[in-house]
Enzyme design. Structure first.
Site, PDB file in Angstrom:
ATOM      1  N   TYR A  80       0.829  -1.204   0.000  1.00 10.36           N
ATOM      2  CA  TYR A  80       0.000   0.000   0.000  1.00 10.36           C
ATOM      3  C   TYR A  80       0.867   1.259   0.000  1.00 10.36           C
ATOM      4  O   TYR A  80       0.608   2.200  -0.720  1.00 10.36           O
ATOM      5  CB  TYR A  80      -0.897  -0.022   1.248  1.00 10.36           C
ATOM      6  CG  TYR A  80      -1.910   1.089   1.286  1.00 10.36           C
ATOM      7  CD1 TYR A  80      -3.158   0.928   0.683  1.00 10.36           C
ATOM      8  CD2 TYR A  80      -1.629   2.294   1.926  1.00 10.36           C
ATOM      9  CE1 TYR A  80      -4.097   1.947   0.711  1.00 10.36           C
ATOM     10  CE2 TYR A  80      -2.573   3.322   1.951  1.00 10.36           C
ATOM     11  CZ  TYR A  80      -3.807   3.143   1.347  1.00 10.36           C
ATOM     12  OH  TYR A  80      -4.725   4.154   1.380  1.00 10.36           O
ATOM     13  N   PHE A 132      -9.992  19.431 -24.799  1.00  4.79           N
ATOM     14  CA  PHE A 132     -10.308  18.014 -24.853  1.00  4.79           C
ATOM     15  C   PHE A 132     -11.575  17.806 -24.019  1.00  4.79           C
ATOM     16  O   PHE A 132     -11.809  18.556 -23.068  1.00  4.79           O
ATOM     17  CB  PHE A 132      -9.138  17.162 -24.321  1.00  4.79           C
ATOM     18  CG  PHE A 132      -9.414  15.693 -24.425  1.00  4.79           C
ATOM     19  CD1 PHE A 132      -9.440  15.070 -25.667  1.00  4.79           C
ATOM     20  CD2 PHE A 132      -9.694  14.936 -23.304  1.00  4.79           C
ATOM     21  CE1 PHE A 132      -9.742  13.729 -25.777  1.00  4.79           C
ATOM     22  CE2 PHE A 132      -9.993  13.582 -23.408  1.00  4.79           C
ATOM     23  CZ  PHE A 132     -10.018  12.974 -24.649  1.00  4.79           C
ATOM     24  N   ASP A 223      -0.805  18.959 -21.152  1.00  2.69           N
ATOM     25  CA  ASP A 223      -1.429  17.644 -21.190  1.00  2.69           C
ATOM     26  C   ASP A 223      -0.581  16.797 -22.132  1.00  2.69           C
ATOM     27  O   ASP A 223      -0.584  17.001 -23.352  1.00  2.69           O
ATOM     28  CB  ASP A 223      -2.863  17.787 -21.708  1.00  2.69           C
ATOM     29  CG  ASP A 223      -3.606  16.460 -21.803  1.00  2.69           C
ATOM     30  OD1 ASP A 223      -2.942  15.401 -21.835  1.00  2.69           O
ATOM     31  OD2 ASP A 223      -4.843  16.483 -21.858  1.00  2.69           O
ATOM     32  N   ARG A 389     -16.159  12.316 -33.539  1.00  2.00           N
ATOM     33  CA  ARG A 389     -15.553  13.478 -32.902  1.00  2.00           C
ATOM     34  C   ARG A 389     -16.090  14.699 -33.631  1.00  2.00           C
ATOM     35  O   ARG A 389     -15.518  15.191 -34.586  1.00  2.00           O
ATOM     36  CB  ARG A 389     -14.020  13.417 -32.965  1.00  2.00           C
ATOM     37  CG  ARG A 389     -13.427  12.333 -32.101  1.00  2.00           C
ATOM     38  CD  ARG A 389     -13.182  12.693 -30.658  1.00  2.00           C
ATOM     39  NE  ARG A 389     -14.275  12.506 -29.717  1.00  2.00           N
ATOM     40  CZ  ARG A 389     -14.106  12.233 -28.423  1.00  2.00           C
ATOM     41  NH1 ARG A 389     -12.903  12.084 -27.925  1.00  2.00           N
ATOM     42  NH2 ARG A 389     -15.132  12.128 -27.618  1.00  2.00           N
ATOM     43  N   PHE A 455     -21.871  12.009 -25.495  1.00  2.00           N
ATOM     44  CA  PHE A 455     -21.359  11.046 -26.477  1.00  2.00           C
ATOM     45  C   PHE A 455     -21.089   9.678 -25.874  1.00  2.00           C
ATOM     46  O   PHE A 455     -21.060   8.679 -26.571  1.00  2.00           O
ATOM     47  CB  PHE A 455     -20.101  11.579 -27.180  1.00  2.00           C
ATOM     48  CG  PHE A 455     -18.946  11.856 -26.249  1.00  2.00           C
ATOM     49  CD1 PHE A 455     -18.803  13.090 -25.628  1.00  2.00           C
ATOM     50  CD2 PHE A 455     -17.986  10.882 -26.013  1.00  2.00           C
ATOM     51  CE1 PHE A 455     -17.728  13.341 -24.778  1.00  2.00           C
ATOM     52  CE2 PHE A 455     -16.915  11.126 -25.167  1.00  2.00           C
ATOM     53  CZ  PHE A 455     -16.791  12.366 -24.536  1.00  2.00           C
TER      54      PHE A 455
HETATM   55  C1  LIG Z   1      -7.243  10.458 -23.259  1.00  2.00           C
HETATM   56  C2  LIG Z   1      -6.937  11.833 -22.958  1.00  2.00           C
HETATM   57  C3  LIG Z   1      -7.207  12.369 -21.691  1.00  2.00           C
HETATM   58  C4  LIG Z   1      -7.887  11.576 -20.599  1.00  2.00           C
HETATM   59  O1  LIG Z   1      -7.129  10.486 -20.180  1.00  2.00           O
HETATM   60  P1  LIG Z   1      -7.816   9.183 -19.529  1.00  2.00           P
HETATM   61  O2  LIG Z   1      -6.686   8.362 -19.052  1.00  2.00           O
HETATM   62  O3  LIG Z   1      -8.619   8.528 -20.600  1.00  2.00           O
HETATM   63  O4  LIG Z   1      -8.678   9.667 -18.421  1.00  2.00           O
HETATM   64  C5  LIG Z   1      -6.848  13.672 -21.466  1.00  2.00           C
HETATM   65  N1  LIG Z   1      -6.288  14.422 -22.432  1.00  2.00           N
HETATM   66  C6  LIG Z   1      -6.023  13.943 -23.646  1.00  2.00           C
HETATM   67  C7  LIG Z   1      -5.369  14.810 -24.662  1.00  2.00           C
HETATM   68  C8  LIG Z   1      -6.341  12.630 -23.962  1.00  2.00           C
HETATM   69  O5  LIG Z   1      -6.081  12.175 -25.195  1.00  2.00           O
END
Ligand SMILES: *Cc1c(COP(=O)(O)O)cnc(C)c1O
Length: 482
Positions: A80, A132, A223, A389, A455
């Protein structure tokens, strides 16, 4: 590095891996596919995988793992707190991203949830190259809003501009001046811009965004879920970076960012996610929320086996013979479709091949969801499951009006190392048949419509009897059994 040629004579990309374990897939006949797509409310998210032949829904969590990843999973240290597995992953992140802190989370959207809760206040704006779905939902849920500062080329479907994911620096500066820096929660760059077709940004663009952030004392958050493909494009398309290794480019990008977060369902070909940062203040704030929402700080909601797979997967991402695999196969597919005059997003991006449903089904109005209709039709005639999309992936405005998407795309994702050339050829072949019979395809209308992220669970029905006509024509051309 030896100069390996990845293309054989006729421009066919080569798989730089071989299969050791396989999974059987079935192609059920069209009558059964018709039943399946009706039951799924024309929403490919609601199809059962047993009814799908080629699953091109997403690249999320379905990339093929390597033997090294599977082997690493066997030595995971199950505890853990204080697991050795955590320290291996932390140290790999520190090495590749050159940042002091790694904080685990169960997947990408969990990072978005935490960031929005911590850093987005009521009325604040998050400027970004493009939104996103889950990112935007979390920002809005916390009282903030999103400003998309993409360049003009971003939305030009057919283009030869190599970096459609770049942020418009002038727009960024103008926005901050107009609203005031205190109104900006942070600046977000999404690498490998998902919703406009997996389009990349340059390293130079990230550096320019950094400069603006420094001018106004703003945090730059990236991101990095789709970093792998973007790294490949920087290396192959950005002149100044041609002689840099993937590892060096990764470090340079990372050096510009205050926080990077990622979905390891994509980056690292495993499952899970997390943050990296050099800032102690950020680390301490995020750290408080992890045990509350994800799990203890040394696993953050992931299984230790997943974490071992990420550690190896991240290292494999740095392999120049691995990182090019997705983009090269996507490029092949895009070229094949372009030669047949089928409208696709160009230049080829990462993640998958994006068919331009707005032109493909130009007779279907946007309020009848051309991308959703094309996803439904494609499944029907091929058993290939793609993803809408477009407008269905948007949310209605407060007064109930549709938010018409900039682009209507059918995304055919190519999860890394999963499909072979014959799968790609089959998909191209069926798309060509659909293109020739496109006039038979009509629109969709919602039957069940959830108010957020519709979606995922929404159900739709065809506006006319076009399913029947499409099936009749298909059987005439192909017979009953396909
Ligand atoms: C897939 C994705 C996410 C979310 O990630 P998950 O692991 O599916 O929650 C966020 N930002 C971008 C650009 C993604 O492609």
């Amino acid at each position: 590095m030896p100069d390996v040629k990845f293309y054989s004579g006729d421009k066919v990309p080569l798989e730089m891996h071989k299969a050791k374990i396989v999974q059987k897939i079935e192609l059920i006949p069209i009558e059964q596919r018709l039943k399946a797509v009706q039951e799924a409310g024309n929403n490919t998210f609601l199809l059962k995988n047993r009814d799908v032949f080629i699953d091109a829904l997403t690249d999320s969590g379905v990339n093929a793992m390597s033997d090294q990843q599977l082997a690493a999973m066997m030595i995971a240290d199950d505890s853990y707190a204080g697991s050795e597995t955590f320290y291996r992953l932390e140290s790999k992140c520190q090495e590749l991203f050159h940042k002091k802190y790694f904080i685990p989370a169960h997947q990408g959207r969990a990072c978005e949830n935490i960031l929005a809760q911590l850093y987005v206040n009521e009325g604040q704006i998050v400027p970004m190259n493009y939104h996103f779905t889950t990112t935007k939902a979390h920002i809005v849920l916390n009282g903030g809003s999103v400003e998309e500062l993409f360049i003009d080329e971003a939305l030009r479907v057919q283009s030869d501009y190599p970096f459609k994911g770049n942020m418009d620096i002038d727009k960024l500066r103008a926005l901050i001046q107009e609203k005031g820096a205190d109104k900006i929660a942070f600046v977000r760059i999404e690498t490998g811009t998902n919703l406009i077709g997996g389009q990349p940004h340059t390293l130079e663009n990230v550096k320019k965004v950094r400069e603006v952030c420094d001018e106004y004392g703003l945090m730059l958050v990236m991101d990095t879920s789709l970093l792998a493909d973007n790294l490949h494009f920087i290396k192959t398309r950005e002149k100044a970076c041609q002689d840099m290794s993937i590892r060096e480019i990764t470090k340079e990008i990372s050096d510009q960012c205050d926080i990077m977060y990622f979905s390891a369902r994509k980056l690292g070909c495993a499952r899970g996610g997390g943050f990296v940062t050099d800032r102690e203040d950020v680390y301490l704030k995020i750290r408080e929320l992890i045990p509350l929402m994800e799990g203890f700080l040394t696993y953050g909601g992931m299984s230790v086996r997943e974490m071992e797979a990420i550690t190896v997967g991240l290292e494999e991402t740095m392999d120049e013979n691995m990182i090019n695999q997705g983009p090269q196969f996507i490029e092949y597919m895009v070229d094949e479709l372009t030669q047949r005059n089928i409208p696709v997003v160009t230049p080829a991006g990462g993640l998958g091949c994006h068919v331009d449903a707005m032109s493909f089904l130009e007779h279907v109005p946007q309020t009848e969801y051309p991308a959703g209709a094309l996803a439904s039709a494609m499944y029907l005639v091929s058993g290939v499951r793609g993803m809408e999309r477009g407008t269905i992936s948007e949310q209605r405005q407060e007064n109930g009006d549709e938010t018409l998407a900039h682009l209507e795309l059918l995304r055919l994702a190519l999860p890394r190392r999963v499909f072979t050339m014959s799968h790609i050829k089959y998909t191209v072949d069926r798309l060509e048949w659909l293109w020739e019979n496109r006039k038979l395809v009509g629109g969709l209308v919602f039957e069940e419509e959830p108010s957020i992220l519709r979606f995922f669970f929404g159900k739709l029905v065809p506006t006319t009897d076009w399913h029947t006509k499409l099936v009749q024509q298909f059987k005439k051309d192909m017979g009953d059994s396909l």
